[in-house]
Scaffold this motif. Structure first.
Motif, PDB file in Angstrom:
ATOM      1  N   MET A 208       0.839  -1.177   0.000  1.00  0.00           N
ATOM      2  CA  MET A 208       0.000   0.000   0.000  1.00  0.00           C
ATOM      3  C   MET A 208       0.892   1.250   0.000  1.00  0.00           C
ATOM      4  O   MET A 208       1.897   1.318   0.698  1.00  0.00           O
ATOM      5  CB  MET A 208      -0.913   0.000   1.231  1.00  0.00           C
ATOM      6  CG  MET A 208      -1.730   1.260   1.369  1.00  0.00           C
ATOM      7  SD  MET A 208      -2.816   1.293   2.823  1.00  0.00           S
ATOM      8  CE  MET A 208      -4.257   0.490   2.126  1.00  0.00           C
ATOM      9  N   THR A 209       0.494   2.231  -0.759  1.00  0.00           N
ATOM     10  CA  THR A 209       1.225   3.488  -0.822  1.00  0.00           C
ATOM     11  C   THR A 209       1.090   4.219   0.512  1.00  0.00           C
ATOM     12  O   THR A 209       0.002   4.316   1.072  1.00  0.00           O
ATOM     13  CB  THR A 209       0.672   4.364  -1.968  1.00  0.00           C
ATOM     14  OG1 THR A 209       0.761   3.641  -3.197  1.00  0.00           O
ATOM     15  CG2 THR A 209       1.449   5.663  -2.091  1.00  0.00           C
ATOM     16  N   GLN A 210       2.221   4.741   0.995  1.00  0.00           N
ATOM     17  CA  GLN A 210       2.272   5.462   2.270  1.00  0.00           C
ATOM     18  C   GLN A 210       2.520   6.943   2.009  1.00  0.00           C
ATOM     19  O   GLN A 210       3.430   7.276   1.250  1.00  0.00           O
ATOM     20  CB  GLN A 210       3.421   4.934   3.136  1.00  0.00           C
ATOM     21  CG  GLN A 210       3.386   3.450   3.408  1.00  0.00           C
ATOM     22  CD  GLN A 210       2.341   3.090   4.444  1.00  0.00           C
ATOM     23  OE1 GLN A 210       2.139   3.805   5.405  1.00  0.00           O
ATOM     24  NE2 GLN A 210       1.658   1.991   4.225  1.00  0.00           N
ATOM     25  N   ALA A 211       1.755   7.805   2.650  1.00  0.00           N
ATOM     26  CA  ALA A 211       1.965   9.251   2.560  1.00  0.00           C
ATOM     27  C   ALA A 211       2.155   9.812   3.956  1.00  0.00           C
ATOM     28  O   ALA A 211       1.616   9.288   4.931  1.00  0.00           O
ATOM     29  CB  ALA A 211       0.785   9.929   1.877  1.00  0.00           C
ATOM     30  N   HIS A 212       2.932  10.868   4.027  1.00  0.00           N
ATOM     31  CA  HIS A 212       3.124  11.570   5.300  1.00  0.00           C
ATOM     32  C   HIS A 212       2.927  13.060   5.034  1.00  0.00           C
ATOM     33  O   HIS A 212       3.589  13.630   4.167  1.00  0.00           O
ATOM     34  CB  HIS A 212       4.522  11.317   5.852  1.00  0.00           C
ATOM     35  CG  HIS A 212       4.658  11.688   7.300  1.00  0.00           C
ATOM     36  ND1 HIS A 212       5.341  10.914   8.180  1.00  0.00           N
ATOM     37  CD2 HIS A 212       4.185  12.732   8.020  1.00  0.00           C
ATOM     38  CE1 HIS A 212       5.301  11.466   9.383  1.00  0.00           C
ATOM     39  NE2 HIS A 212       4.599  12.580   9.308  1.00  0.00           N
TER      40      HIS A 212
ATOM     41  N   ILE B 238      -8.097  17.977   4.277  1.00  0.00           N
ATOM     42  CA  ILE B 238      -8.669  17.808   2.939  1.00  0.00           C
ATOM     43  C   ILE B 238      -7.793  16.875   2.105  1.00  0.00           C
ATOM     44  O   ILE B 238      -8.282  15.955   1.451  1.00  0.00           O
ATOM     45  CB  ILE B 238      -8.834  19.182   2.237  1.00  0.00           C
ATOM     46  CG1 ILE B 238      -9.915  20.013   2.944  1.00  0.00           C
ATOM     47  CG2 ILE B 238      -9.162  19.004   0.750  1.00  0.00           C
ATOM     48  CD1 ILE B 238      -9.897  21.499   2.572  1.00  0.00           C
ATOM     49  N   VAL B 239      -6.484  17.094   2.146  1.00  0.00           N
ATOM     50  CA  VAL B 239      -5.558  16.249   1.385  1.00  0.00           C
ATOM     51  C   VAL B 239      -5.561  14.832   1.954  1.00  0.00           C
ATOM     52  O   VAL B 239      -5.544  13.854   1.194  1.00  0.00           O
ATOM     53  CB  VAL B 239      -4.138  16.863   1.373  1.00  0.00           C
ATOM     54  CG1 VAL B 239      -3.141  15.923   0.704  1.00  0.00           C
ATOM     55  CG2 VAL B 239      -4.159  18.207   0.656  1.00  0.00           C
ATOM     56  N   THR B 240      -5.608  14.700   3.273  1.00  0.00           N
ATOM     57  CA  THR B 240      -5.667  13.370   3.898  1.00  0.00           C
ATOM     58  C   THR B 240      -6.883  12.602   3.400  1.00  0.00           C
ATOM     59  O   THR B 240      -6.768  11.440   2.992  1.00  0.00           O
ATOM     60  CB  THR B 240      -5.719  13.494   5.438  1.00  0.00           C
ATOM     61  OG1 THR B 240      -4.512  14.099   5.890  1.00  0.00           O
ATOM     62  CG2 THR B 240      -5.879  12.135   6.095  1.00  0.00           C
TER      63      THR B 240
ATOM     64  N   LEU C 261      -6.452  11.536  -0.225  1.00  0.00           N
ATOM     65  CA  LEU C 261      -5.496  10.422  -0.361  1.00  0.00           C
ATOM     66  C   LEU C 261      -6.104   9.109   0.130  1.00  0.00           C
ATOM     67  O   LEU C 261      -5.952   8.073  -0.513  1.00  0.00           O
ATOM     68  CB  LEU C 261      -4.211  10.734   0.407  1.00  0.00           C
ATOM     69  CG  LEU C 261      -3.323  11.831  -0.174  1.00  0.00           C
ATOM     70  CD1 LEU C 261      -2.234  12.221   0.827  1.00  0.00           C
ATOM     71  CD2 LEU C 261      -2.708  11.401  -1.495  1.00  0.00           C
ATOM     72  N   GLU C 262      -6.777   9.165   1.273  1.00  0.00           N
ATOM     73  CA  GLU C 262      -7.400   7.947   1.805  1.00  0.00           C
ATOM     74  C   GLU C 262      -8.472   7.418   0.860  1.00  0.00           C
ATOM     75  O   GLU C 262      -8.610   6.201   0.695  1.00  0.00           O
ATOM     76  CB  GLU C 262      -7.955   8.205   3.205  1.00  0.00           C
ATOM     77  CG  GLU C 262      -6.854   8.344   4.241  1.00  0.00           C
ATOM     78  CD  GLU C 262      -7.349   8.714   5.635  1.00  0.00           C
ATOM     79  OE1 GLU C 262      -8.503   9.187   5.767  1.00  0.00           O
ATOM     80  OE2 GLU C 262      -6.555   8.541   6.588  1.00  0.00           O
ATOM     81  N   ASP C 263      -9.215   8.318   0.212  1.00  0.00           N
ATOM     82  CA  ASP C 263     -10.214   7.900  -0.779  1.00  0.00           C
ATOM     83  C   ASP C 263      -9.555   7.187  -1.956  1.00  0.00           C
ATOM     84  O   ASP C 263     -10.203   6.390  -2.639  1.00  0.00           O
ATOM     85  CB  ASP C 263     -11.015   9.101  -1.297  1.00  0.00           C
ATOM     86  CG  ASP C 263     -11.999   9.632  -0.264  1.00  0.00           C
ATOM     87  OD1 ASP C 263     -12.243   8.966   0.760  1.00  0.00           O
ATOM     88  OD2 ASP C 263     -12.514  10.760  -0.484  1.00  0.00           O
ATOM     89  N   LEU C 264      -8.261   7.465  -2.180  1.00  0.00           N
ATOM     90  CA  LEU C 264      -7.514   6.826  -3.270  1.00  0.00           C
ATOM     91  C   LEU C 264      -6.754   5.589  -2.794  1.00  0.00           C
ATOM     92  O   LEU C 264      -5.936   5.036  -3.523  1.00  0.00           O
ATOM     93  CB  LEU C 264      -6.539   7.842  -3.885  1.00  0.00           C
ATOM     94  CG  LEU C 264      -7.205   9.028  -4.581  1.00  0.00           C
ATOM     95  CD1 LEU C 264      -6.189  10.137  -4.841  1.00  0.00           C
ATOM     96  CD2 LEU C 264      -7.868   8.582  -5.877  1.00  0.00           C
TER      97      LEU C 264
ATOM     98  N   VAL D 204      -2.173   7.235   5.327  1.00  0.00           N
ATOM     99  CA  VAL D 204      -1.671   8.583   5.577  1.00  0.00           C
ATOM    100  C   VAL D 204      -1.327   8.787   7.053  1.00  0.00           C
ATOM    101  O   VAL D 204      -2.128   8.485   7.929  1.00  0.00           O
ATOM    102  CB  VAL D 204      -2.702   9.652   5.156  1.00  0.00           C
ATOM    103  CG1 VAL D 204      -2.145  11.055   5.345  1.00  0.00           C
ATOM    104  CG2 VAL D 204      -3.162   9.446   3.721  1.00  0.00           C
ATOM    105  N   ALA D 205      -0.134   9.327   7.296  1.00  0.00           N
ATOM    106  CA  ALA D 205       0.259   9.797   8.622  1.00  0.00           C
ATOM    107  C   ALA D 205       0.291  11.315   8.565  1.00  0.00           C
ATOM    108  O   ALA D 205       0.691  11.889   7.551  1.00  0.00           O
ATOM    109  CB  ALA D 205       1.639   9.259   8.990  1.00  0.00           C
TER     110      ALA D 205
END
Length: 150
Positions: A1-5, A21-23, A26-29, A33-34
């Motif tokens: 799974m792709t990880q974003a911070h 909003i960005v979180t 990203l989660e919808d995609l 996310v951290a």
């Protein structure tokens, strides 16, 4: 799974909202996310992420937020080759020449890390309105697309 911070600096709550909003986008995609407030984060926290995001405000005539100065300096020393980055944040269009300058400054700092720009910078005039939310959602989609192609 792709990880974003996402690391954000927020004085009035506008950038915390932008980070939210960005979180959500990203989660919808399908991205994990951290999220951290910048004074509680270290630049090397990005090491375990595929997508690295800064949401910052610009203070006064183009200054970085005080609480972001150490992070900004440390970020430039990181090796983030193979990572995708994006920068967004708020400013005040009252300051014509310096509107959103901290967004550009953080993008330049990311360039020094070897990370790859995944989306165009997004600058929001004070508080995110509907059109800004759409831009932030597009920002998130671009980051994910670039990360998946990487």
């Amino acid at each position: 799974m792709t990880q974003a911070h996402i690391v954000y600096a927020s004085m009035t709550g506008n950038n915390e909202e932008i980070a939210d909003i960005v979180t959500d986008a990203l989660e919808d995609l399908g991205v994990s996310v951290a999220v951290d407030e910048i004074s509680q984060a270290d630049a090397d926290d990005f090491a375990d992420s595929d997508i690295c995001i800064i949401a910052t405000y610009t203070y006064g005539d183009g200054e970085l937020p005080d609480e972001a100065l150490d992070f900004y300096d440390d970020l430039q020393e990181e090796n983030l080759s193979g990572k995708i980055y994006g920068v967004c944040g708020s400013g005040d269009t009252f300051y014509d020449d310096s509107f959103g300058k901290s967004v550009d400054d953080f993008a330049a700092a990311f360039e020094k890390t070897g990370a790859t720009k995944g989306a165009e910078n997004v600058k929001v005039d004070l508080e995110a309105e509907e059109s800004d939310i759409e831009h932030l959602e597009t920002f998130a989609k671009s980051l994910v697309a670039k990360a998946q192609a990487n």
